[in-house]
Design a protein around this motif. Structure first.
Motif, PDB file in Angstrom:
ATOM      1  N   HIS A  45       0.796  -1.217   0.000  1.00 34.74           N
ATOM      2  CA  HIS A  45       0.000   0.000   0.000  1.00 34.74           C
ATOM      3  C   HIS A  45       0.834   1.276   0.000  1.00 34.74           C
ATOM      4  CE1 HIS A  45       0.660  -1.020   4.243  1.00 34.74           C
ATOM      5  NE2 HIS A  45       0.638   0.264   4.462  1.00 34.74           N
ATOM      6  N   TYR A  46       2.158   1.176  -0.143  1.00 39.60           N
ATOM      7  CA  TYR A  46       3.013   2.359  -0.189  1.00 39.60           C
ATOM      8  C   TYR A  46       3.370   2.698  -1.630  1.00 39.60           C
ATOM      9  CZ  TYR A  46       3.880   1.683   4.807  1.00 39.60           C
ATOM     10  OH  TYR A  46       3.745   1.542   6.164  1.00 39.60           O
ATOM     11  N   THR A  47       3.348   3.991  -1.959  1.00 44.23           N
ATOM     12  CA  THR A  47       3.890   4.436  -3.233  1.00 44.23           C
ATOM     13  C   THR A  47       5.363   4.759  -3.013  1.00 44.23           C
ATOM     14  OG1 THR A  47       3.462   6.783  -2.836  1.00 44.23           O
ATOM     15  CG2 THR A  47       1.656   5.484  -3.844  1.00 44.23           C
ATOM     16  N   ILE A  48       6.100   4.908  -4.093  1.00 47.51           N
ATOM     17  CA  ILE A  48       7.517   5.272  -3.975  1.00 47.51           C
ATOM     18  C   ILE A  48       7.646   6.621  -3.275  1.00 47.51           C
ATOM     19  CG2 ILE A  48       9.609   5.857  -5.294  1.00 47.51           C
ATOM     20  CD1 ILE A  48       8.970   2.861  -5.289  1.00 47.51           C
ATOM     21  N   GLN A  49       6.754   7.553  -3.568  1.00 49.43           N
ATOM     22  CA  GLN A  49       6.789   8.879  -2.934  1.00 49.43           C
ATOM     23  C   GLN A  49       6.537   8.767  -1.430  1.00 49.43           C
ATOM     24  OE1 GLN A  49       4.926   8.146  -5.726  1.00 49.43           O
ATOM     25  NE2 GLN A  49       6.299   9.138  -7.201  1.00 49.43           N
ATOM     26  N   GLU A  50       5.591   7.907  -1.039  1.00 48.24           N
ATOM     27  CA  GLU A  50       5.325   7.711   0.392  1.00 48.24           C
ATOM     28  C   GLU A  50       6.526   7.086   1.088  1.00 48.24           C
ATOM     29  OE1 GLU A  50       0.497   7.025   0.502  1.00 48.24           O
ATOM     30  OE2 GLU A  50       1.782   5.347  -0.096  1.00 48.24           O
ATOM     31  N   LEU A  51       7.159   6.122   0.425  1.00 45.67           N
ATOM     32  CA  LEU A  51       8.354   5.505   1.005  1.00 45.67           C
ATOM     33  C   LEU A  51       9.475   6.529   1.165  1.00 45.67           C
ATOM     34  CD1 LEU A  51       8.685   1.994  -0.677  1.00 45.67           C
ATOM     35  CD2 LEU A  51       8.261   2.501   1.725  1.00 45.67           C
ATOM     36  N   GLU A  52       9.660   7.363   0.151  1.00 42.44           N
ATOM     37  CA  GLU A  52      10.698   8.381   0.227  1.00 42.44           C
ATOM     38  C   GLU A  52      10.432   9.329   1.387  1.00 42.44           C
ATOM     39  OE1 GLU A  52      13.135  11.535  -2.593  1.00 42.44           O
ATOM     40  OE2 GLU A  52      11.380  10.507  -3.402  1.00 42.44           O
ATOM     41  N   SER A  53       9.186   9.699   1.576  1.00 40.44           N
ATOM     42  CA  SER A  53       8.816  10.555   2.688  1.00 40.44           C
ATOM     43  C   SER A  53       9.031   9.839   4.021  1.00 40.44           C
ATOM     44  CB  SER A  53       7.351  10.974   2.542  1.00 40.44           C
ATOM     45  OG  SER A  53       6.917  11.670   3.671  1.00 40.44           O
ATOM     46  N   LEU A  54       8.736   8.552   4.049  1.00 42.08           N
ATOM     47  CA  LEU A  54       8.864   7.764   5.268  1.00 42.08           C
ATOM     48  C   LEU A  54      10.320   7.567   5.671  1.00 42.08           C
ATOM     49  CD1 LEU A  54       7.141   6.128   7.313  1.00 42.08           C
ATOM     50  CD2 LEU A  54       7.455   4.163   5.819  1.00 42.08           C
ATOM     51  N   VAL A  55      11.194   7.217   4.716  1.00 39.52           N
ATOM     52  CA  VAL A  55      12.591   6.928   5.051  1.00 39.52           C
ATOM     53  C   VAL A  55      13.500   8.142   4.902  1.00 39.52           C
ATOM     54  CG1 VAL A  55      12.373   4.488   4.498  1.00 39.52           C
ATOM     55  CG2 VAL A  55      13.205   6.034   2.767  1.00 39.52           C
ATOM     56  N   GLU A  56      13.005   9.176   4.249  1.00 37.87           N
ATOM     57  CA  GLU A  56      13.709  10.452   4.088  1.00 37.87           C
ATOM     58  C   GLU A  56      15.047  10.331   3.367  1.00 37.87           C
ATOM     59  OE1 GLU A  56      13.844  12.025   8.080  1.00 37.87           O
ATOM     60  OE2 GLU A  56      11.743  12.615   7.988  1.00 37.87           O
ATOM     61  N   GLN A  57      15.181   9.344   2.494  1.00 42.34           N
ATOM     62  CA  GLN A  57      16.351   9.206   1.640  1.00 42.34           C
ATOM     63  C   GLN A  57      16.006   8.285   0.483  1.00 42.34           C
ATOM     64  OE1 GLN A  57      18.445   7.945   5.245  1.00 42.34           O
ATOM     65  NE2 GLN A  57      19.211   6.221   4.074  1.00 42.34           N
ATOM     66  N   LYS A  58      16.882   8.238  -0.502  1.00 43.11           N
ATOM     67  CA  LYS A  58      16.600   7.480  -1.723  1.00 43.11           C
ATOM     68  C   LYS A  58      17.088   6.029  -1.655  1.00 43.11           C
ATOM     69  CE  LYS A  58      15.769  11.155  -4.784  1.00 43.11           C
ATOM     70  NZ  LYS A  58      14.357  11.237  -5.034  1.00 43.11           N
ATOM     71  N   THR A  59      18.029   5.727  -0.757  1.00 45.29           N
ATOM     72  CA  THR A  59      18.529   4.366  -0.587  1.00 45.29           C
ATOM     73  C   THR A  59      18.731   4.092   0.901  1.00 45.29           C
ATOM     74  OG1 THR A  59      20.846   5.043  -0.769  1.00 45.29           O
ATOM     75  CG2 THR A  59      19.755   4.356  -2.812  1.00 45.29           C
ATOM     76  N   LEU A  60      18.727   2.810   1.248  1.00 44.78           N
ATOM     77  CA  LEU A  60      18.962   2.394   2.626  1.00 44.78           C
ATOM     78  C   LEU A  60      20.121   1.413   2.668  1.00 44.78           C
ATOM     79  CD1 LEU A  60      15.339   1.520   3.862  1.00 44.78           C
ATOM     80  CD2 LEU A  60      16.609   3.601   4.301  1.00 44.78           C
ATOM     81  N   GLY A  61      21.112   1.702   3.500  1.00 46.58           N
ATOM     82  CA  GLY A  61      22.132   0.715   3.814  1.00 46.58           C
ATOM     83  C   GLY A  61      21.540  -0.265   4.815  1.00 46.58           C
ATOM     84  N   PHE A  62      22.316  -1.281   5.195  1.00 42.94           N
ATOM     85  CA  PHE A  62      21.770  -2.287   6.107  1.00 42.94           C
ATOM     86  C   PHE A  62      21.372  -1.680   7.454  1.00 42.94           C
ATOM     87  CE2 PHE A  62      22.288  -5.774   9.252  1.00 42.94           C
ATOM     88  CZ  PHE A  62      21.173  -6.500   8.853  1.00 42.94           C
ATOM     89  N   THR A  63      22.165  -0.767   7.981  1.00 41.55           N
ATOM     90  CA  THR A  63      21.841  -0.141   9.268  1.00 41.55           C
ATOM     91  C   THR A  63      20.532   0.629   9.181  1.00 41.55           C
ATOM     92  OG1 THR A  63      24.189   0.049   9.778  1.00 41.55           O
ATOM     93  CG2 THR A  63      22.701   1.434  11.049  1.00 41.55           C
ATOM     94  N   GLU A  64      20.349   1.376   8.098  1.00 41.28           N
ATOM     95  CA  GLU A  64      19.102   2.114   7.913  1.00 41.28           C
ATOM     96  C   GLU A  64      17.928   1.154   7.722  1.00 41.28           C
ATOM     97  OE1 GLU A  64      21.825   2.888   5.920  1.00 41.28           O
ATOM     98  OE2 GLU A  64      22.408   4.787   6.830  1.00 41.28           O
ATOM     99  N   PHE A  65      18.186   0.030   7.031  1.00 44.08           N
ATOM    100  CA  PHE A  65      17.155  -0.983   6.855  1.00 44.08           C
ATOM    101  C   PHE A  65      16.723  -1.547   8.210  1.00 44.08           C
ATOM    102  CE2 PHE A  65      16.129  -5.557   6.169  1.00 44.08           C
ATOM    103  CZ  PHE A  65      14.957  -5.404   5.452  1.00 44.08           C
ATOM    104  N   LEU A  66      17.693  -1.827   9.088  1.00 41.20           N
ATOM    105  CA  LEU A  66      17.360  -2.308  10.435  1.00 41.20           C
ATOM    106  C   LEU A  66      16.524  -1.273  11.183  1.00 41.20           C
ATOM    107  CD1 LEU A  66      20.692  -3.965  11.646  1.00 41.20           C
ATOM    108  CD2 LEU A  66      18.575  -5.110  10.959  1.00 41.20           C
ATOM    109  N   PHE A  67      16.896  -0.011  11.062  1.00 39.50           N
ATOM    110  CA  PHE A  67      16.138   1.054  11.716  1.00 39.50           C
ATOM    111  C   PHE A  67      14.725   1.116  11.151  1.00 39.50           C
ATOM    112  CE2 PHE A  67      14.695   5.465  12.030  1.00 39.50           C
ATOM    113  CZ  PHE A  67      14.722   5.611  13.406  1.00 39.50           C
TER     114      PHE A  67
END
Length: 165
Positions: A45-67
């Motif tokens: 149910h997430y759009t790419i724009q919603e995900l970008e707003s949610l994670v506040e960056q364009k890519t996630l490293g493993f640490t950011e993924f864990l967060f």
């Protein structure tokens, strides 16, 4: 994120998932790769724009993924536990999430989850490793109360709720 919340995922499980979803092997999950993972787990149910707003960056490293995993899990757990006012809404939301998650595992749509279907989904998520001793037949047998060799929705629901406790 129900699947993530209800299954007890270790950091090594999350690392395998991260590596499986990181299709180009660059050590980062793009928003598209993250969205693909969410779709695989029944959370599309997430759009790419919603995900970008949610994670506040364009890519996630493993640490950011864990967060990201931790924050989504805590958010879901807070909604279930803290639930404001309505009372019945949380139970209904949980039931709906369980139905969606069940459908992720019920690959042929026959209303049952077999050990082969469970193994297939775990492999797709990068969580299947025979050396870890995860045996889908044993998992199915443990929660298969009517002993037919597969899980119906009620047995699946019991498994998910018991594993969360």
């Amino acid at each position: 994120m129900l699947f993530w919340n209800m299954c007890l995922l270790t950091q090594s499980d999350l690392k395998r998932i991260f590596e499986q979803v990181d299709v180009n092997g660059d050590g980062f999950l793009s928003l598209e790769e993250l969205n693909r993972l969410l779709q695989m787990t029944g959370n599309s149910h997430y759009t790419i724009q919603e995900l970008e707003s949610l994670v506040e960056q364009k890519t996630l490293g493993f640490t950011e993924f864990l967060f990201f995993y931790k924050s989504i899990s805590e958010q879901k757990n807070g909604e279930s536990i803290g639930g404001g006012g309505g009372g019945g809404g949380d139970a209904e939301e949980l039931e709906n999430d369980l139905v969606k998650t069940f459908k992720v595992f019920d690959l042929d749509g026959d209303g049952f989850i077999t050990s082969q279907e469970l193994e297939s989904v775990l492999k797709r998520l990068g969580m299947w490793d025979e050396t870890n001793g995860k045996d889908c037949r044993s998992m199915i047998r443990f929660y298969d109360t009517n002993l037919d060799g597969r899980l119906d929705f009620q047995e699946f629901k019991n498994m998910m709720l018991l594993s969360k406790a």
